[in-house]
Design an enzyme around this catalytic site. Structure first.
Site, PDB file in Angstrom:
ATOM      1  N   THR A  57      -1.425   7.692  -0.357  1.00 46.00           N
ATOM      2  CA  THR A  57      -3.015   7.384  -1.826  1.00 46.00           C
ATOM      3  C   THR A  57      -3.438   6.191  -0.972  1.00 46.00           C
ATOM      4  O   THR A  57      -4.463   6.347  -1.042  1.00 46.00           O
ATOM      5  CB  THR A  57      -2.281   6.512  -2.751  1.00 46.00           C
ATOM      6  OG1 THR A  57      -1.829   5.688  -2.762  1.00 46.00           O
ATOM      7  CG2 THR A  57      -1.877   8.526  -3.697  1.00 46.00           C
ATOM      8  N   ASP A 114       0.447  -3.565  12.215  1.00 48.86           N
ATOM      9  CA  ASP A 114       1.099  -3.383  10.849  1.00 48.86           C
ATOM     10  C   ASP A 114       1.321  -5.124  10.434  1.00 48.86           C
ATOM     11  O   ASP A 114       2.555  -5.252  11.274  1.00 48.86           O
ATOM     12  CB  ASP A 114       2.346  -2.581   9.717  1.00 48.86           C
ATOM     13  CG  ASP A 114       2.206  -2.854   9.134  1.00 48.86           C
ATOM     14  OD1 ASP A 114       2.846  -4.060   8.682  1.00 48.86           O
ATOM     15  OD2 ASP A 114       2.696  -1.742   8.133  1.00 48.86           O
ATOM     16  N   ARG A 120       0.788  -1.253   0.479  1.00 47.82           N
ATOM     17  CA  ARG A 120      -0.263   0.302   0.082  1.00 47.82           C
ATOM     18  C   ARG A 120       0.856   0.971   0.066  1.00 47.82           C
ATOM     19  O   ARG A 120       1.748   1.578   1.124  1.00 47.82           O
ATOM     20  CB  ARG A 120      -0.877  -0.226   1.444  1.00 47.82           C
ATOM     21  CG  ARG A 120      -1.554  -1.267   1.040  1.00 47.82           C
ATOM     22  CD  ARG A 120      -2.820  -0.645   2.313  1.00 47.82           C
ATOM     23  NE  ARG A 120      -2.574  -0.339   3.721  1.00 47.82           N
ATOM     24  CZ  ARG A 120      -3.632   0.119   4.614  1.00 47.82           C
ATOM     25  NH1 ARG A 120      -4.283   0.487   4.509  1.00 47.82           N
ATOM     26  NH2 ARG A 120      -2.948   0.521   5.806  1.00 47.82           N
ATOM     27  N   ASP A 176       5.335  -5.732   9.216  1.00 48.01           N
ATOM     28  CA  ASP A 176       6.451  -5.187   9.943  1.00 48.01           C
ATOM     29  C   ASP A 176       6.504  -6.326  10.887  1.00 48.01           C
ATOM     30  O   ASP A 176       7.330  -6.884  11.576  1.00 48.01           O
ATOM     31  CB  ASP A 176       6.066  -4.488  10.450  1.00 48.01           C
ATOM     32  CG  ASP A 176       6.248  -2.910   9.075  1.00 48.01           C
ATOM     33  OD1 ASP A 176       7.304  -3.593   8.750  1.00 48.01           O
ATOM     34  OD2 ASP A 176       6.144  -1.787   9.835  1.00 48.01           O
TER      35      ASP A 176
HETATM   36  C1  PRP Z   1      -1.006  -4.562   4.786  1.00 49.79           C
HETATM   37  C2  PRP Z   1      -1.689  -5.961   4.708  1.00 49.79           C
HETATM   38  C3  PRP Z   1      -2.673  -6.223   2.919  1.00 49.79           C
HETATM   39  C4  PRP Z   1      -3.277  -4.906   3.172  1.00 49.79           C
HETATM   40  C5  PRP Z   1      -4.263  -4.231   3.581  1.00 49.79           C
HETATM   41  O1  PRP Z   1       0.036  -4.696   3.567  1.00 49.79           O
HETATM   42  O2  PRP Z   1      -1.372  -7.143   4.849  1.00 49.79           O
HETATM   43  O3  PRP Z   1      -2.360  -6.475   2.117  1.00 49.79           O
HETATM   44  O4  PRP Z   1      -2.071  -4.084   4.212  1.00 49.79           O
HETATM   45  O5  PRP Z   1      -4.197  -2.870   3.534  1.00 49.79           O
HETATM   46  P1  PRP Z   1      -5.809  -2.154   1.988  1.00 49.79           P
HETATM   47  O6  PRP Z   1      -7.149  -3.602   2.783  1.00 49.79           O
HETATM   48  O7  PRP Z   1      -6.191  -0.918   2.842  1.00 49.79           O
HETATM   49  O8  PRP Z   1      -5.370  -2.562   0.893  1.00 49.79           O
HETATM   50  P2  PRP Z   1       1.425  -3.504   3.094  1.00 49.79           P
HETATM   51  O9  PRP Z   1       1.176  -2.804   1.958  1.00 49.79           O
HETATM   52  O10 PRP Z   1       1.541  -3.084   4.678  1.00 49.79           O
HETATM   53  O11 PRP Z   1       2.134  -4.000   2.574  1.00 49.79           O
HETATM   54  P3  PRP Z   1       3.104  -5.420   2.827  1.00 49.79           P
HETATM   55  O12 PRP Z   1       2.308  -7.046   3.982  1.00 49.79           O
HETATM   56  O13 PRP Z   1       4.212  -5.984   2.815  1.00 49.79           O
HETATM   57  O14 PRP Z   1       4.020  -5.153   4.866  1.00 49.79           O
HETATM   58  N1  URA Z   2      -2.816  -3.355   6.746  1.00 53.17           N
HETATM   59  C1  URA Z   2      -2.307  -3.531   8.199  1.00 53.17           C
HETATM   60  O1  URA Z   2      -1.541  -4.551   8.511  1.00 53.17           O
HETATM   61  N2  URA Z   2      -2.303  -3.537   9.442  1.00 53.17           N
HETATM   62  C2  URA Z   2      -3.714  -2.359   9.099  1.00 53.17           C
HETATM   63  O2  URA Z   2      -4.251  -2.109  10.356  1.00 53.17           O
HETATM   64  C3  URA Z   2      -4.322  -2.022   7.654  1.00 53.17           C
HETATM   65  C4  URA Z   2      -3.270  -2.631   6.639  1.00 53.17           C
END
Ligand code: PRP
Ligand code: URA
Length: 209
Positions: free
Chosen positions: A108, A200, A104, A203
């Site tokens: 944005t 997150d 994400r 993370d």
């Molecule tokens: C997180 C999570 C989802 C997304 C959800 O990923 O694992 O994929 O956010 O958010 P959304 O429903 O608003 O799209 P992130 O973008 O943090 O990437 P990561 O898994 O690599 O940390």
């Molecule tokens: N992605 C995450 O990992 N946590 C949240 O709460 C939302 C999006």
């Protein structure tokens, strides 16, 4: 219309309460995400088709049931979805695993796709898309768009924590898919994080920041 199901077995609720807590470290977080995924795997595989098979017990010949061998694929959305794969594989060890890389944009909140690597016959498989978090729904919607573009028709989405905003967006964009979540939380905050949520997920799983 696909179904929406909260899988709130007491064991799942208990484990979710542990991983929600800030004090839970990476090792325990990772272990418990897999345990919850395994427990959810039991429920999401409930409707897998069976077929008759003739076998011999020490007593007699008999016709019993076995899995029909329908082709499955688990598709984690990277990175955090990876944390759920082993738990589901422990129940369905022959499933193929595809990967969709997506992050994400923090400004944005729009998802950006950076990798798609899927089994060749993805169009013939029952697919479980896994990602611990369904927040705005952007990542799940784009991942499922990507799968459908490649011919996938039979898709279920499995997450641990969802926000009402994300569930609504995903149901509107892909009304045909079934959604399974371990918890439906309250709302999203102004940064797109689920409240109360668990922070997150990527993370916390990988020990990054
Ligand atoms: C997180 C999570 C989802 C997304 C959800 O990923 O694992 O994929 O956010 O958010 P959304 O429903 O608003 O799209 P992130 O973008 O943090 O990437 P990561 O898994 O690599 O940390
Ligand atoms: N992605 C995450 O990992 N946590 C949240 O709460 C939302 C999006």
């Amino acid at each position: 219309m696909g179904t929406f199901q909260v899988i709130d077995h007491p064991l799942i609720q208990h484990k979710l309460t542990i991983i929600r807590q800030t004090k839970t470290g990476t090792k325990e977080f990772r272990e418990i995400v897999n345990e919850i995924a395994m427990l959810m795997g039991y429920e999401i595989s409930r409707n897998l088709p069976l077929e008759d098979v003739e076998i011999e017990t020490p007593i007699t010949k008999t016709v019993q049931k076995q899995l029909a061998g329908k082709k499955l694929a688990i598709v984690p959305i990277l990175r955090a979805g990876i944390g759920m794969v082993d738990g589901i594989l422990s129940l369905i060890p022959a499933a193929k695993v595809g990967h969709i890389g997506m992050y994400r944009d923090e400004e944005t909140l729009q998802p950006v796709e950076y990798l798609v690597k899927l089994p060749e016959d993805i169009d013939q498989r029952q697919i479980f898309v896994v990602d611990p978090m369904l927040a705005t729904g952007g990542s799940a919607i784009l991942a499922i768009d990507s799968l459908k573009k490649r011919g996938a028709t039979n898709i279920k989405f499995v997450c641990l924590v969802s926000a009402p905003e994300g569930v609504k967006a995903l149901q509107e964009a892909h009304p045909d898919i079934d959604i399974y979540t371990a918890a439906l939380d309250d709302h999203l905050n102004e940064h797109g994080y689920i409240v109360p949520g668990l922070g997150d997920a990527g993370d916390r799983l990988f020990g990054t920041k």
